[in-house]
Structures are given as C-alpha cells and as structure tokens.
Design a protein around this motif. Structure first.
Motif, PDB file in Angstrom:
ATOM      1  N   PRO A 166     -74.724  46.004  62.820  1.00 18.46           N
ATOM      2  CA  PRO A 166     -76.063  46.586  62.643  1.00 18.46           C
ATOM      3  C   PRO A 166     -76.090  48.058  63.051  1.00 18.46           C
ATOM      4  CG  PRO A 166     -76.206  44.462  63.752  1.00 18.46           C
ATOM      5  CD  PRO A 166     -74.741  44.836  63.710  1.00 18.46           C
ATOM      6  N   GLY A 167     -76.993  48.798  62.417  1.00 11.51           N
ATOM      7  CA  GLY A 167     -77.209  50.173  62.825  1.00 11.51           C
ATOM      8  C   GLY A 167     -76.730  51.228  61.848  1.00 11.51           C
ATOM      9  N   GLY A 168     -75.845  50.877  60.916  1.00 13.52           N
ATOM     10  CA  GLY A 168     -75.334  51.852  59.964  1.00 13.52           C
ATOM     11  C   GLY A 168     -76.143  51.897  58.681  1.00 13.52           C
ATOM     12  N   SER A 169     -75.697  52.711  57.736  1.00 15.39           N
ATOM     13  CA  SER A 169     -76.404  52.887  56.469  1.00 15.39           C
ATOM     14  C   SER A 169     -76.454  51.599  55.665  1.00 15.39           C
ATOM     15  CB  SER A 169     -75.726  53.985  55.646  1.00 15.39           C
ATOM     16  OG  SER A 169     -75.714  55.211  56.338  1.00 15.39           O
ATOM     17  N   THR A 170     -75.364  50.816  55.685  1.00 13.75           N
ATOM     18  CA  THR A 170     -75.327  49.572  54.929  1.00 13.75           C
ATOM     19  C   THR A 170     -76.398  48.616  55.430  1.00 13.75           C
ATOM     20  OG1 THR A 170     -72.942  49.903  55.130  1.00 13.75           O
ATOM     21  CG2 THR A 170     -73.670  47.989  53.887  1.00 13.75           C
ATOM     22  N   ASP A 171     -76.515  48.516  56.743  1.00  7.98           N
ATOM     23  CA  ASP A 171     -77.501  47.630  57.354  1.00  7.98           C
ATOM     24  C   ASP A 171     -78.923  48.100  57.044  1.00  7.98           C
ATOM     25  OD1 ASP A 171     -77.814  45.346  59.351  1.00  7.98           O
ATOM     26  OD2 ASP A 171     -78.991  46.903  60.331  1.00  7.98           O
ATOM     27  N   PHE A 172     -79.140  49.391  57.107  1.00  3.12           N
ATOM     28  CA  PHE A 172     -80.448  49.970  56.799  1.00  3.12           C
ATOM     29  C   PHE A 172     -80.894  49.606  55.386  1.00  3.12           C
ATOM     30  CE2 PHE A 172     -82.044  53.763  54.466  1.00  3.12           C
ATOM     31  CZ  PHE A 172     -83.353  53.776  54.935  1.00  3.12           C
ATOM     32  N   LEU A 173     -79.996  49.763  54.412  1.00  2.00           N
ATOM     33  CA  LEU A 173     -80.343  49.455  53.024  1.00  2.00           C
ATOM     34  C   LEU A 173     -80.541  47.956  52.820  1.00  2.00           C
ATOM     35  CD1 LEU A 173     -77.935  51.910  51.202  1.00  2.00           C
ATOM     36  CD2 LEU A 173     -80.426  51.947  51.090  1.00  2.00           C
ATOM     37  N   ALA A 174     -79.741  47.144  53.494  1.00  2.00           N
ATOM     38  CA  ALA A 174     -79.864  45.695  53.354  1.00  2.00           C
ATOM     39  C   ALA A 174     -81.249  45.226  53.786  1.00  2.00           C
ATOM     40  CB  ALA A 174     -78.792  44.989  54.177  1.00  2.00           C
ATOM     41  N   ARG A 175     -81.754  45.779  54.856  1.00  2.00           N
ATOM     42  CA  ARG A 175     -83.052  45.338  55.367  1.00  2.00           C
ATOM     43  C   ARG A 175     -84.203  45.812  54.473  1.00  2.00           C
ATOM     44  NH1 ARG A 175     -81.811  42.725  59.903  1.00  2.00           N
ATOM     45  NH2 ARG A 175     -79.706  43.205  60.675  1.00  2.00           N
ATOM     46  N   LEU A 176     -84.082  46.979  53.884  1.00  2.00           N
ATOM     47  CA  LEU A 176     -85.087  47.411  52.918  1.00  2.00           C
ATOM     48  C   LEU A 176     -85.059  46.517  51.681  1.00  2.00           C
ATOM     49  CD1 LEU A 176     -84.906  51.323  52.920  1.00  2.00           C
ATOM     50  CD2 LEU A 176     -86.605  49.855  53.995  1.00  2.00           C
ATOM     51  N   LEU A 177     -83.866  46.237  51.168  1.00  3.04           N
ATOM     52  CA  LEU A 177     -83.755  45.404  49.977  1.00  3.04           C
ATOM     53  C   LEU A 177     -84.192  43.973  50.269  1.00  3.04           C
ATOM     54  CD1 LEU A 177     -82.922  45.051  47.040  1.00  3.04           C
ATOM     55  CD2 LEU A 177     -80.582  44.606  47.814  1.00  3.04           C
ATOM     56  N   GLY A 178     -83.829  43.467  51.438  1.00  2.00           N
ATOM     57  CA  GLY A 178     -84.228  42.110  51.798  1.00  2.00           C
ATOM     58  C   GLY A 178     -85.728  41.936  51.765  1.00  2.00           C
ATOM     59  N   GLN A 179     -86.472  42.929  52.265  1.00  2.00           N
ATOM     60  CA  GLN A 179     -87.928  42.854  52.233  1.00  2.00           C
ATOM     61  C   GLN A 179     -88.433  42.818  50.799  1.00  2.00           C
ATOM     62  OE1 GLN A 179     -90.192  42.655  55.059  1.00  2.00           O
ATOM     63  NE2 GLN A 179     -91.182  41.869  53.222  1.00  2.00           N
ATOM     64  N   SER A 180     -87.790  43.582  49.916  1.00  2.00           N
ATOM     65  CA  SER A 180     -88.219  43.608  48.517  1.00  2.00           C
ATOM     66  C   SER A 180     -87.985  42.270  47.839  1.00  2.00           C
ATOM     67  CB  SER A 180     -87.464  44.708  47.762  1.00  2.00           C
ATOM     68  OG  SER A 180     -87.760  45.977  48.299  1.00  2.00           O
ATOM     69  N   ILE A 181     -86.859  41.633  48.135  1.00  2.00           N
ATOM     70  CA  ILE A 181     -86.576  40.322  47.554  1.00  2.00           C
ATOM     71  C   ILE A 181     -87.597  39.302  48.046  1.00  2.00           C
ATOM     72  CG2 ILE A 181     -84.909  38.420  47.493  1.00  2.00           C
ATOM     73  CD1 ILE A 181     -82.683  40.529  47.588  1.00  2.00           C
ATOM     74  N   THR A 182     -87.920  39.348  49.316  1.00  2.00           N
ATOM     75  CA  THR A 182     -88.923  38.444  49.871  1.00  2.00           C
ATOM     76  C   THR A 182     -90.269  38.647  49.194  1.00  2.00           C
ATOM     77  OG1 THR A 182     -87.867  38.272  52.039  1.00  2.00           O
ATOM     78  CG2 THR A 182     -90.233  37.871  51.958  1.00  2.00           C
ATOM     79  N   ASP A 183     -90.686  39.897  49.045  1.00  2.00           N
ATOM     80  CA  ASP A 183     -91.974  40.182  48.420  1.00  2.00           C
ATOM     81  C   ASP A 183     -92.013  39.738  46.962  1.00  2.00           C
ATOM     82  OD1 ASP A 183     -92.995  41.292  50.743  1.00  2.00           O
ATOM     83  OD2 ASP A 183     -92.499  43.353  50.177  1.00  2.00           O
ATOM     84  N   ALA A 184     -90.920  39.940  46.242  1.00  2.00           N
ATOM     85  CA  ALA A 184     -90.905  39.640  44.809  1.00  2.00           C
ATOM     86  C   ALA A 184     -90.745  38.156  44.509  1.00  2.00           C
ATOM     87  CB  ALA A 184     -89.777  40.423  44.134  1.00  2.00           C
ATOM     88  N   LEU A 185     -89.952  37.444  45.310  1.00  2.00           N
ATOM     89  CA  LEU A 185     -89.622  36.061  44.992  1.00  2.00           C
ATOM     90  C   LEU A 185     -90.224  35.039  45.955  1.00  2.00           C
ATOM     91  CD1 LEU A 185     -85.858  36.453  43.970  1.00  2.00           C
ATOM     92  CD2 LEU A 185     -87.887  36.434  42.502  1.00  2.00           C
ATOM     93  N   GLY A 186     -90.804  35.526  47.028  1.00  2.00           N
ATOM     94  CA  GLY A 186     -91.465  34.611  47.936  1.00  2.00           C
ATOM     95  C   GLY A 186     -90.544  33.743  48.766  1.00  2.00           C
ATOM     96  N   VAL A 187     -89.319  34.200  48.992  1.00  2.00           N
ATOM     97  CA  VAL A 187     -88.375  33.445  49.834  1.00  2.00           C
ATOM     98  C   VAL A 187     -87.898  34.350  50.962  1.00  2.00           C
ATOM     99  CG1 VAL A 187     -87.558  31.992  47.938  1.00  2.00           C
ATOM    100  CG2 VAL A 187     -86.375  34.128  48.452  1.00  2.00           C
ATOM    101  N   GLY A 188     -87.448  33.723  52.035  1.00  2.00           N
ATOM    102  CA  GLY A 188     -86.900  34.499  53.127  1.00  2.00           C
ATOM    103  C   GLY A 188     -85.546  35.083  52.783  1.00  2.00           C
ATOM    104  N   VAL A 189     -85.189  36.144  53.454  1.00  2.00           N
ATOM    105  CA  VAL A 189     -83.875  36.771  53.302  1.00  2.00           C
ATOM    106  C   VAL A 189     -83.244  36.909  54.679  1.00  2.00           C
ATOM    107  CG1 VAL A 189     -82.607  38.841  52.609  1.00  2.00           C
ATOM    108  CG2 VAL A 189     -84.496  38.010  51.200  1.00  2.00           C
ATOM    109  N   VAL A 190     -82.027  36.418  54.810  1.00  2.00           N
ATOM    110  CA  VAL A 190     -81.280  36.528  56.057  1.00  2.00           C
ATOM    111  C   VAL A 190     -80.241  37.625  55.896  1.00  2.00           C
ATOM    112  CG1 VAL A 190     -79.747  35.363  57.685  1.00  2.00           C
ATOM    113  CG2 VAL A 190     -81.608  34.089  56.577  1.00  2.00           C
ATOM    114  N   VAL A 191     -80.309  38.653  56.724  1.00  2.00           N
ATOM    115  CA  VAL A 191     -79.292  39.704  56.713  1.00  2.00           C
ATOM    116  C   VAL A 191     -78.213  39.307  57.712  1.00  2.00           C
ATOM    117  CG1 VAL A 191     -78.773  42.127  57.172  1.00  2.00           C
ATOM    118  CG2 VAL A 191     -80.935  41.492  56.058  1.00  2.00           C
ATOM    119  N   GLU A 192     -77.016  39.081  57.194  1.00  2.00           N
ATOM    120  CA  GLU A 192     -75.901  38.602  58.017  1.00  2.00           C
ATOM    121  C   GLU A 192     -74.844  39.694  58.143  1.00  2.00           C
ATOM    122  OE1 GLU A 192     -72.319  35.399  57.468  1.00  2.00           O
ATOM    123  OE2 GLU A 192     -74.335  34.704  56.972  1.00  2.00           O
ATOM    124  N   ASN A 193     -74.649  40.197  59.332  1.00  2.00           N
ATOM    125  CA  ASN A 193     -73.632  41.219  59.574  1.00  2.00           C
ATOM    126  C   ASN A 193     -72.299  40.557  59.870  1.00  2.00           C
ATOM    127  OD1 ASN A 193     -76.408  42.396  60.732  1.00  2.00           O
ATOM    128  ND2 ASN A 193     -75.175  44.079  59.956  1.00  2.00           N
TER     129      ASN A 193
END
Length: 324
Positions: free
Chosen positions: A40-67
């Motif tokens: 956690p903490g790098g650019s990859t993690d930052f983008l994953a968390r932004l995208l995860g929120q978008s997937i949740t909003d669009a599809l109505g399912v949870g997203v688990v970010v796994e490092n």
C-alpha cells in the motif's frame, strides 16, 4: 486529499449507454478482487482504490483491494494469470509487470501477452526525481555532476526489481551517463520512508506518494520525468528541459483480467474504466496527484503493451538490467 463523490461517479457511469448495455450482459456475483502487485501507498495502490470505488458504484458489488508484493510484481501477476477467467479477480498491471519484467527475469510465472486479457489503460503517472535535503544538489545538472564525480555513491530506492521506478531510474542513468546504486524495497512506501530518514539519497518514482513530502519540505523535487511540468509542481522543470533533452520515463497502469475472460466481462469493465476516467472529477483528481487519465479500448491497450515491450527491452539491454 478530497474524496470523489460516489454520487457523481455513479451518475457519470450510468449516463453512458455503452456501460448500461454492458451491465445487462454481465454482473459479478460476489465481491471483485483487485490485485495490486505492490505494498500500500504507491501509485498502483492509489489507482486501484479509485477504480475499485468506480466498480462498486457502477455494479453494486464490493471490491477488495489485495496487495500482494514480491518479485517486481511477479507474484501477484502469476496469481491472477492462474485465476478463473470470470471477472472476479483482476490485476492492476503496470509498466514493470507487462513491459519490463520479461527482460530482466530469467523465468516468470506469467506471460505479459498470453496470460492476460487487456481491459483498458488507466493512467500515466509522472515520476518525480526527489532527493533528501542533505544531498549537495539543487538541480538535475547538480545531481548528475555529483554522480559523475563519485560513481555508485548515490543510493536510490524503488518498490523492487522491475518496478516502474527501477526502469525509470535505469533510463535516467543511461541518458545521463552515470552510475547509481539501486536499493530495492518490497514496495514504494518503505523506499520513501527510508528516503525521508536519509538512509538513501534519492528516488525517481510516482508523483502521488512523493507530492505530500515535497509540499511539506521534507524532500526536494529536482525534476519530473514526463514531457510536461506537473500542475501540482509548476516550478519544477522536466528532466528533459533541465538537463536531458527528449527524456521521458513516465509510468503507466492498466487493468487486465486472466486470459480467456469473456467479451461481456471485458466490455463491462472497459466501459466502467473509460466512462469513469473521462469524467471531469476524475481528471481533476488524477491531475492533483500528478497523473493523466489514459482510457483505451482493449485492443488499444494490447497494442500499447506490445510497443512498450519493445521500447523498454532496449533500455533494459542498454542498462544491463537483471534481477538480483
């Protein structure tokens, strides 16, 4: 950092006819796992968390970010390559995992082309060349002169062998005709922590994790690796304008699924990526973090991977990069 509004992202996603049609074709049955190949903490993690929120909003399912750090992203990439091709397990891939690792590792648990189904490019993240204030340099030419005077005396930290920061700094060494000492860590966060403590002297890595430290005055930014200055650091020149004309070593990130993932799944995920990355809110958020949105078609991303494999293979050979 201000958070993006879930309501605004959802409205933007649902406004796209292509996304609505794709949602009718596929919807995940359980939480989606986004695998990040670094800590956690790098650019990859930052983008994953932004995208995860978008997937949740669009599809109505949870997203688990796994490092899952290790082996320059190879551990995470190998695991996703072996996952079921059902859209439930995805990888935030980047320049290192898809374009660099094949040239520096003798064996990989995945093939950058055959093991994955490209979904979309996500963003280009500009690298910032930052030093500890104790280093006797205040510009890129100063740093180059210091390195030439004492080859191998300056240590630089990265998120690991084959990471985007590793290949960017290797390109910097080749272009400047200098030799630096690589100190690989298990993630960008630990590398920046040691840079702040003065245990290493410099880093050329993604802007998101360095910007807060530069703004606080804890680190000094000497240059930016892209083709333009960052809005977040308007007074910091590009490395190209400061010392090395033509230099460009920005990171890029994309979303991939295991090979064999069906077209409806890929189309749904691609529509989410492209719609979300095209919103003014997301563009502004990325710019604030020193990044540019780069939405693409799956075919466009595949062509980009092929082109980058050739480009960075040449850099790896010139720098004689090999996994330690």
């Amino acid at each position: 950092m201000p958070r993006l509004s879930r309501r605004s992202l959802l409205a933007a996603c649902l406004a796209a006819p292509a996304l609505v049609r794709a949602q009718e074709a596929w919807r995940p049955t359980r939480p989606v796992t986004l695998v990040v190949p670094f800590t956690p903490g790098g650019s990859t993690d930052f983008l994953a968390r932004l995208l995860g929120q978008s997937i949740t909003d669009a599809l109505g399912v949870g997203v688990v970010v796994e490092n899952r750090p290790g082996a320059g992203g190879g551990i995470a990439s190998g695991a996703v390559a072996k996952a079921a091709p059902d859209g439930q397990t995805l990888l935030i891939a980047h320049i290192g995992t898809l374009a660099v690792n094949p040239w520096i590792y003798a064996r990989l648990p995945y093939d950058p082309v055959q093991s994955f189904a490209p979904v979309s490019l996500l963003a280009a993240v500009h690298n910032v060349l930052a030093i500890h204030p104790s280093v006797a340099a205040r510009s890129v030419p100063d740093l180059i002169a210091l390195a030439k005077a004492a080859p191998g005396s300056l240590n630089y930290g990265t998120g690991g062998v084959g990471s985007a920061a590793h290949i960017a700094t290797a390109a910097f060494e080749v272009a400047a005709g200098i030799r630096l000492q690589h100190v690989p860590y298990r993630g960008t966060g630990p590398a920046v922590s040691d840079l702040l403590a003065g245990r290493i002297q410099m880093a050329l890595t993604g802007a998101p994790i360095l910007l807060p430290q530069v703004r606080a005055g804890s680190l000094l930014a000497l240059g930016v690796s892209g083709t333009r200055r960052l809005a977040a650091l308007p007074d910091v020149p590009t490395i190209a304008e400061a010392a090395l004309p033509g230099f460009d070593a920005s990171q890029w990130y994309g979303l991939v699924a295991p090979a064999g993932t069906s077209a409806p799944v890929i189309d749904t995920l691609n529509a989410i990526c492209r719609t979300t990355l095209s919103t003014p809110a997301m563009a502004a958020r990325l710019e604030q973090e020193g990044a540019d949105a780069m939405p693409s078609t799956p075919d466009g991303f595949a062509a980009h991977i092929a082109s980058e494999l050739a480009r960075w293979g040449a850099v790896a050979r010139a720098a004689n990069l090999k996994a330690e």
